[in-house]
Motif scaffolding. Sequence first.
Motif, PDB file in Angstrom:
ATOM      1  N   CYS A   4     -11.408  -5.235  -6.697  1.00  0.00           N
ATOM      2  CA  CYS A   4     -10.904  -5.315  -8.061  1.00  0.00           C
ATOM      3  C   CYS A   4     -11.953  -4.737  -9.014  1.00  0.00           C
ATOM      4  CB  CYS A   4     -10.603  -6.769  -8.414  1.00  0.00           C
ATOM      5  SG  CYS A   4     -10.184  -7.001 -10.146  1.00  0.00           S
ATOM      6  N   TRP A  11     -10.520  -7.673  -1.953  1.00  0.00           N
ATOM      7  CA  TRP A  11      -9.265  -8.275  -1.514  1.00  0.00           C
ATOM      8  C   TRP A  11      -9.264  -8.276   0.012  1.00  0.00           C
ATOM      9  CZ3 TRP A  11      -4.778  -5.692  -4.807  1.00  0.00           C
ATOM     10  CH2 TRP A  11      -5.029  -5.909  -6.168  1.00  0.00           C
ATOM     11  N   THR A  16      -4.126  -8.090   0.188  1.00  0.00           N
ATOM     12  CA  THR A  16      -3.691  -6.738  -0.164  1.00  0.00           C
ATOM     13  C   THR A  16      -2.216  -6.550   0.172  1.00  0.00           C
ATOM     14  OG1 THR A  16      -5.905  -5.997   0.381  1.00  0.00           O
ATOM     15  CG2 THR A  16      -4.244  -4.296   0.086  1.00  0.00           C
ATOM     16  N   THR A  19      -0.079  -8.621  -2.211  1.00  0.00           N
ATOM     17  CA  THR A  19      -0.102  -8.119  -3.584  1.00  0.00           C
ATOM     18  C   THR A  19       0.652  -6.806  -3.738  1.00  0.00           C
ATOM     19  OG1 THR A  19      -2.300  -9.090  -3.714  1.00  0.00           O
ATOM     20  CG2 THR A  19      -1.673  -7.642  -5.511  1.00  0.00           C
ATOM     21  N   CYS A  29      -4.379  -8.848  -9.458  1.00  0.00           N
ATOM     22  CA  CYS A  29      -5.516  -9.283  -8.643  1.00  0.00           C
ATOM     23  C   CYS A  29      -5.370 -10.766  -8.298  1.00  0.00           C
ATOM     24  CB  CYS A  29      -6.815  -9.030  -9.398  1.00  0.00           C
ATOM     25  SG  CYS A  29      -8.259  -9.722  -8.561  1.00  0.00           S
ATOM     26  N   GLN A  36      -4.157  -4.244 -11.597  1.00  0.00           N
ATOM     27  CA  GLN A  36      -4.904  -3.172 -10.969  1.00  0.00           C
ATOM     28  C   GLN A  36      -3.934  -2.112 -10.477  1.00  0.00           C
ATOM     29  OE1 GLN A  36      -8.593  -3.089 -10.320  1.00  0.00           O
ATOM     30  NE2 GLN A  36      -8.213  -4.394 -12.093  1.00  0.00           N
TER      31      GLN A  36
END
Length: 98
Positions: A4, A11, A16, A19, A29, A36
């Motif tokens: 990040c 991450w 990951t 997200t 994040c 991000q």
Amino acid sequence: MPTCQHCHQKWTWKQTMKTTTTLDTAYTCPHCGEKQYATKKSRIQFSLLILIPLAALFLNFFNIPVWFIFSWLILGSIVIISLFPVVLKLTSTEEFFF
Ligand SMILES: [Zn+2]
């Protein structure tokens, strides 16, 4: 692994995947909640990765056994999923392709 650009926390692979499973280009994040974005470079690298399993479809024209094409497709997808967090680089500002 993606880091990040706001809180400089790495991450994990699992974070990951969780997200980035969104149609949105902004990823939130898991550590600080800031938005991000994938860098232009990592998006290009990812597009190239996708060509690996897609290449199997072209093998279809060369009398290659179906089981081989099928295993290539599956292996290629596994490679993409495992390499995606490695390739992904984050930025705090959205970069556009054009
Ligand atoms: Zn963060």
